[in-house]
Design an enzyme around this catalytic site. Structure first.
Site, short mmCIF file in Angstrom:
data_model
loop_
_atom_site.label_atom_id
_atom_site.label_comp_id
_atom_site.label_asym_id
_atom_site.label_seq_id
_atom_site.Cartn_x
_atom_site.Cartn_y
_atom_site.Cartn_z
N ASP A 1 0.82 -1.21 0.00
CA ASP A 1 0.00 0.00 0.00
C ASP A 1 0.85 1.26 0.00
OD1 ASP A 1 -2.02 -1.78 0.10
OD2 ASP A 1 -2.80 -1.19 2.06
N TYR B 1 -6.29 -6.63 8.79
CA TYR B 1 -5.87 -5.25 8.99
C TYR B 1 -6.90 -4.55 9.86
CZ TYR B 1 -2.47 -2.20 6.72
OH TYR B 1 -1.38 -1.43 6.44
#
Lengths: 678, 629
Positions: B274, B549
């Site tokens: 990311d 996450y």
């Protein structure tokens, strides 16, 4: 953390707690209307309702049961299919079938019954409100004490009245066998557990998966009696750990975020089964649970049982309680649905929690004036009670004195404030006229009169007759014994050791805990706090002076100390009688079957000879407790090979325990360290 | 075999030029790819530096006290509408009408209550540099650029943990590096490390600066001069081997440059963490990074063929590029995850793949998270996971919704309304329970379509409904802007962070529920006045488990020490993760933030093993960032 139960047990009690009579409303409006009321509980968020079939299927199809079926089939040689078929059978026998229709029926019938039996059923609203909240937040375990058959559905009844999800309830299998009633109970949420499961692996597996599935899904609270049984003596029983472990495991294994335990204390002014219980304790078997029996028992409906208190304790978070007591990471390396022997840590944690719950139940129970009177009556010589009678004004004075002591010790009393004290005592006596009666300013014990007396009463029969009444009294005393227990143990230590040294007193205190931990509930690992509490309370009521090193009796404390010593005396005397029996020459190996009558004979003779002043040694319950205690202390061992449940006794060790108990040798001489049971 | 370097270089260049030609039509060969070595460069004009993202003075284009580019940020305009500035992202320049309500509704935030950051870095607030004169003198003689400017030093004193950014916004600086050096190539690094050893200087390697484990924090107890070794100028692709499909790359290159440059030659690594806009290849290696598309391309440990690392003991590397070896424990695994404690990774040979012919986003709505997880588990079981598959929980789904830019036409908004109606009313999905999976397929067109069908068929079995490409694509875009969003939150009393774990499949639901609940409870217990945002997503699937996450944020109005509260809650959440069978980290690493749990995680002997490696490789603790152990 160990002190949590203190605040919990007494949450909100500083002020007059608000108990509401739920029968009040029932007496004003129709029972039919009530049973048809809109019932809209808010269950645990996210939990979907779950049909019986779904639930049972989930249990049968669980990885755990599939694994167990394979394992058992390997061990027994039967096919996996057969084992699974057996499992299905077990589940059918066990499973509840909660249906709202039957809850309504139950609500209707119970409205009638409760109104007939009790003048009021009092519930603490604060606890109920907290429960209502708790139910939405995590799976809830309702943990009432069990003193009477009538409390079986009482909780469900209250839940129904206040829009809280109706629980599924663990019940003994005999109830299931009752015609019709068994089915009604099942549909009211009862699930049935066999009594002696022993080493039936499959049964354990099905049961635990069943219970755990209910907890995990959280669609209904689970209600079970952590004491395992209805207490015949009205005294708290040593908690059973199997079920407790089952309901806690989903938390240990992270399958739920938290579990809420709600200790519930049910207290009766008068217990329906009182005389039945006393007889059971004397070895007369209880009638088998049957529907006809229930109908016959309907004559109990004619009598007045005063009021019933249901005190909902503050909901306790398992997560909070277990912090630092359990490392949940221990389940990380083995699939959670494989059978695993619980670690020592987990066992200790479960045991601690179970004991804690019983203590909270004790602290939450309401002490009736009658229970205080029972404490006092039992300290009068038997002949006074049976023949001369106890002076009424003496009894009332003493009762009021004891009320003050009980309050000092933090008891919750069920003593109406708006009624003159004497009226309270009189009306209490009236409710219990089957046990005592008042004649010419004196109080006498009521002894059973047998209608058709064919021959004069033999001395032994006389003892037995007296015993029934005395054991009934003892049971009512037991309702409040936990209030006085810890100070009483210290008072006893003071008397027996004749020492003022704190450490010596503490050693004896621990010894008493050790010997009596099957008799009373002590939270494992808490001896020193218990001792401190005892010191604190005795100091508070002015009975002792406490310093760094010493505890000395004060002159003003004589009355308190002697009352407290007297309270514990029957237990000590009875234990000594049994130790004495076990140390007789002929008894090296004995069976449990022989033990009870033999002890009863010995005790009867000692009572007749005037050597023994208590009748409690006759109680089968106490006899069992002594055996369990000695087994725990490893002075009595069960013979493996024996089919008659034979035991071998280490007489020297028993004698030593007896000697310590009588103060002949100091407790340090014993090998077992305090709290060995941990 | 080709004997000399210049031949090899020439041929490689020629080859690259030809491919580039195929793919892009006529271009100037030099501007695409240059197979170069360090010494070959220097005098020539630095062609491949153009178009590179990271200058030496990072603060010229990046925020010194927040995430990303200076020109890109969320703000509330005069009308009170949220907008995202700049031109770099799809969302740039757009109005996001739902964000204000979401922020107010979720956090109880209020646009009137601002907590602006200190606008400028005051150099006087920075501790003066402790310089090692002898080291400095010798370094000067090497010609390697360096600086002890306060801004440069502060920029390299932190990663992007909440407490780090929070302190910067308040203008507070702790121990910062005493100087920054910018080596240009492997040999420069060798020289710097030799000098550091000689003069006992502490070296902290710095790649992209995107660490979220306190790994870049200078140990406050360090008394030696600290040199931040910024690898950003070592950013060339040195060669591409088309026969074996590998590329040899300098470790300072950041993800977006690596991908873009490879793309120009028709290749990609497929490694897309990311943070890929800013994080560097060396950083990936040093932390065991994981990319969004690991299902096709693998994680960093699967991608790496060869690593060169400079340590105080010398250079460590393997002698060949065999695809697998049985030569004792793999020394790469001492390097990967070493978090800068053993040396500096300078060059890496990685796998490359031809760029995919076709990419397609997708999304599936599930009635609830449980069903969604069951579907992902089944997809993993059938080993048919798309390049990326992520499952957001309900809160995150709503969050994603709030980030929808203003729709341009009435027609799209009508369609959106229709979709919502279909899902919630017609299909009976509870808007407060439903959750969404976002998908990314890659490969041959034919195969992608086939693959897509397979996945949607599985999803249907778990009650999933296809919810369109748009939702999917927006989901992935969110990944890149979410870090910007934290800065916006911090302007309005909202602080937050994400953290991750990996966990076996059977525990995914339990860990998600328990950690989220723990966060909420801890916030309550610690006196947070507003309900926190506590949400999670399953971001990676493996055969035996998944990566989860968590996002966690709260409004800190009324708290005297919000960062401390935040840290306590995060600590509790990590304890909860570990108690529920989750790992200490899936890809963020340990740094200093999670050190305390290392022993429990890898056992005493494990720690001892790692220690003894450190003791051998770096006996004087030159690489003294004190991460990991």
């Amino acid at each position: 953390m160990t002190e949590t139960y203190r605040d919990s047990g007494r949450a909100g009690l500083e002020d007059e707690e608000e108990f509401v009579d739920i029968l009040g409303e029932r007496r004003r409006s129709s029972d039919i209307g009530f049973s048809l009321r809109t019932f809209s509980p808010h269950p645990y968020r996210g939990a979907l309702s779950c049909s019986t079939a779904d639930l049972n299927n989930a249990v049968l199809e669980s990885q755990y049961l599939r694994y167990m079926a394979k394992e058992i089939s390997m061990e027994t040689g039967s096919s996996v299919e057969e084992v699974r078929e057996d499992a299905r059978g077990i589940l059918e026998e066990m499973s509840q079938n909660l249906q709202l229709g039957f809850i309504r029926l139950m609500a209707y019938v119970l409205s009638k019954v409760l109104k007939r039996l009790f003048s009021s059923v009092l519930v603490n609203m604060e606890g109920l409100n907290a429960l209502q909240q708790a139910v939405q937040e995590s799976p809830v375990i309702l943990m009432p004490n069990h003193r009477s058959y009538i409390d079986f559905l009482a909780i469900s009844y209250i839940m129904f009245s206040y829009d809280i999800p109706v629980p599924v309830i663990a019940a003994g299998i005999p109830l299931a066998g009752m015609k019709l009633v068994g089915e009604i109970l099942r549909r009211s949420g009862a699930f049935f557990i066999r009594r002696a499961i022993g080493s039936d692996k499959l049964y354990w597996a099905v049961l635990s998966e069943y219970v755990k599935t209910i907890v995990r899904r959280g669609f209904a609270p689970v209600e079970f009696y952590v004491e395992g049984l209805r207490s015949r003596t009205l005294k708290s029983l040593t908690p059973k750990l199997g079920m407790m472990h089952m309901v806690l495991e989903p938390y240990f294994k992270g399958e739920v975020y938290d579990i809420t335990l709600v200790p519930i204390s049910i207290s009766y002014d008068r217990v329906l089964e009182e005389s039945l219980l006393a007889h059971e304790l004397l070895g007369i078997p209880k009638p088998k649970e049957s529907t006809t029996g229930l109908l016959k028992a309907s004559k109990v409906l004619q009598e007045d049982y005063g009021s019933m208190h249901v005190n909902f304790g503050r909901p306790l978070s398992v997560r909070q309680l277990c912090e630092g007591r359990i490392n949940r990471g221990q389940y990380n390396l083995v699939p959670r649905d494989l059978p695993q022997k619980p670690s020592e840590e987990a066992q200790a944690c479960v045991s601690w929690l179970a004991h804690l719950m019983v203590r909270v139940q004790e602290e939450g129970s309401l002490i009736s004036p009658w229970s205080l009177m029972a404490c006092l009556l039992l300290q009068a010589p038997a002949t006074v009670l049976s023949e001369e009678g106890l002076l009424w004004h003496q009894l009332t004075e003493k009762t009021l004195w004891l009320r003050k002591l009980a309050l000092d010790f933090g008891a919750r009393l069920n003593w109406p404030g708006h009624v003159p004290d004497l009226d309270v005592i009189s009306s209490t006596m009236a409710i219990h006229r089957s046990v005592v009666h008042r004649k010419a300013g004196r109080v006498f014990l009521v002894q059973e009169d047998e209608p058709a007396r064919k021959h004069p009463v033999s001395p032994e029969e006389g003892v037995a007759k007296m015993a029934a009444a005395m054991l009934m009294l003892a049971s009512y005393r037991n309702q409040s014994v936990h209030v006085f227990l810890r100070p009483a143990m210290l008072a006893t230590a003071v008397r027996i050791t004749k020492s003022t040294q704190r450490d010596e007193l503490f050693a004896f205190f621990c010894f008493l805990q050790d010997v009596f931990s099957n008799e009373f509930i002590f939270i494992p690992g808490k001896s020193s706090q218990d001792f401190e509490e005892a010191c604190f309370l005795l100091k508070k009521c002015g009975a002792v002076h406490v310093s760094q090193q010493e505890v000395t009796a004060s002159a003003a404390g004589l009355e308190v100390l002697s009352f407290l010593q007297g309270l514990l005396q029957p237990f000590i005397d009875s234990y000594q009688v049994m130790f004495r029996y076990l140390c007789e020459d002929a008894v090296h190996v004995f069976s449990e079957k022989q033990f009870h009558p033999a002890v009863r004979n010995l005790a009867t003779n000692l009572i007749l000879s005037g050597e023994l002043h208590t009748y409690e040694a006759l109680s089968s319950d106490m006899q069992k407790n002594v055996l369990s205690a000695l087994r725990r202390l490893e002075t009595v061992t069960k013979l493996r090979a024996s089919e008659q449940n034979e035991h071998k006794v280490d007489q020297a060790a028993v004698r030593r325990i007896g000697d310590v108990l009588s103060g002949k040798i100091p407790p340090q001489m014993l090998q077992t360290p305090p709290d060995a049971r941990l | 075999m080709l004997g000399n370097t210049s031949d090899r270089q020439r041929i490689a260049q020629q080859r690259l030029r030809i491919i580039a030609g195929h793919l892009q039509g006529p271009v100037d060969g030099d501007s695409a790819i240059l197979a170069a070595e360090c010494k070959a460069q220097g005098s020539k004009t630095d062609v491949c530096r153009e178009g590179k993202t990271v200058p030496r003075r990072r603060q010229e284009i990046m925020k010194w006290n927040g995430w990303g580019y200076s020109d890109s940020k969320f703000l509330f305009n005069k009308k009170g509408q949220a907008e995202f500035t700049g031109k770099r992202y799809r969302l740039s320049g757009m109005i996001i009408p739902g964000l204000k309500d979401w922020m107010e509704g979720t956090f109880g935030a209020n646009l009137q209550h601002k907590t602006p950051a200190t606008p400028l870095l005051t150099s006087s607030a920075v501790q003066p540099a402790t310089l090692n004169k002898a080291f400095l003198e010798e370094l000067k003689s090497t010609g390697i650029p360096f600086s002890h400017d306060a801004e440069d030093r502060v920029f390299r004193a932190h990663g992007h943990c909440l407490h780090e950014i929070f302190a910067l916004r308040e203008g507070k600086f702790g121990r910062v590096p005493d100087m920054v050096v910018w080596p240009n190539c492997h040999n420069d690094v060798v020289k710097i490390v030799e000098l550091a050893c000689k003069h006992n200087v502490c070296v902290i390697p710095y790649g992209g600066g995107t660490s979220v484990s306190s790994a870049l924090e200078c140990p406050p107890e360090e008394t030696r001069s600290i040199v931040s070794l910024d690898t950003s100028q070592m950013n060339r692709i040195l060669w591409i081997d088309e026969k074996n499909l590998t590329a040899h790359v300098e470790a300072g290159i950041v993800g977006q440059d690596l991908e873009r440059l490879l793309n120009e030659s028709g290749y990609c690594t497929g490694h897309e963490p990311d943070s890929m806009e800013f994080s560097s290849l060396g950083g990936w290696v040093a932390t065991r990074a994981s990319g969004m598309k690991k299902n096709i391309y693998g994680n960093i440990e699967d991608l790496v063929i060869h690593i060169r690392m400079v340590t105080p003991r010398g250079v460590i590397e393997k002698s060949c590029q065999g695809p697998r070896m049985s030569t004792g424990p793999d020394i790469h695994h001492f390097i990967m995850g070493s978090e800068g404690t053993l040396g500096v990774v300078t060059e890496v040979t990685m796998k490359i793949r031809p760029m995919p012919e076709y990419q397609k986003y997708g999304s599936v709505v599930f009635p609830n998270f449980e069903q969604g997880v069951a579907c992902l588990r089944e997809v993993a079981k059938q080993r048919c996971a798309p390049a990326s598959i992520r499952l957001m929980d309900n809160e995150q789904f709503k969050f994603g919704h709030a980030l929808k830019p203003q729709v341009s036409s009435i027609f799209t908004s009508f369609l959106d309304g229709l979709k919502t109606f279909y899902i919630t009313k017609f299909k009976g999905f509870d808007p407060n329970r439903l959750c969404v999976a976002t998908l990314l397929f890659e490969g041959d067109r034919e195969k992608v379509l086939q693959h897509e069908k397979q996945v949607y068929d599985i999803a249907a079995k778990f009650g999933g409904l296809a919810a369109g490409e748009d939702n999917g694509q927006r989901g992935y875009m969110l990944t890149f802007v979410i870090a910007y969003l934290r800065d916006l939150g911090m302007d309005y009393y909202v602080i937050g962070e994400s953290f991750e774990t990996s966990v076996p499949w059977d525990r995914v639901l339990d860990i998600c529920r328990n950690v989220k609940a723990r966060i909420i409870q801890e916030c309550k217990d610690k006196g947070v006045q507003f309900p926190p945002l506590s949400t999670c997503r399953v971001t990676q699937t493996y055969d035996t488990g998944a990566c989860v996450y968590f996002y966690f944020a709260f409004n800190y109005r009324g708290l005297s020490d919000p960062v401390h509260v935040y840290e306590q809650v995060e600590h509790a959440a990590r304890e909860e993760i570990l108690a529920n069978g989750g790992s200490l980290s899936h890809h963020h690493g340990v740094g200093k933030l999670r050190k305390e749990w290392m022993r429990d995680t890898v056992s005493n002997v494990g720690v001892g093993m790692l220690k003894s490696v450190k003791d051998y490789v770096d006996p004087d603790n030159i690489f003294g960032n004190r991460n990991l152990l």
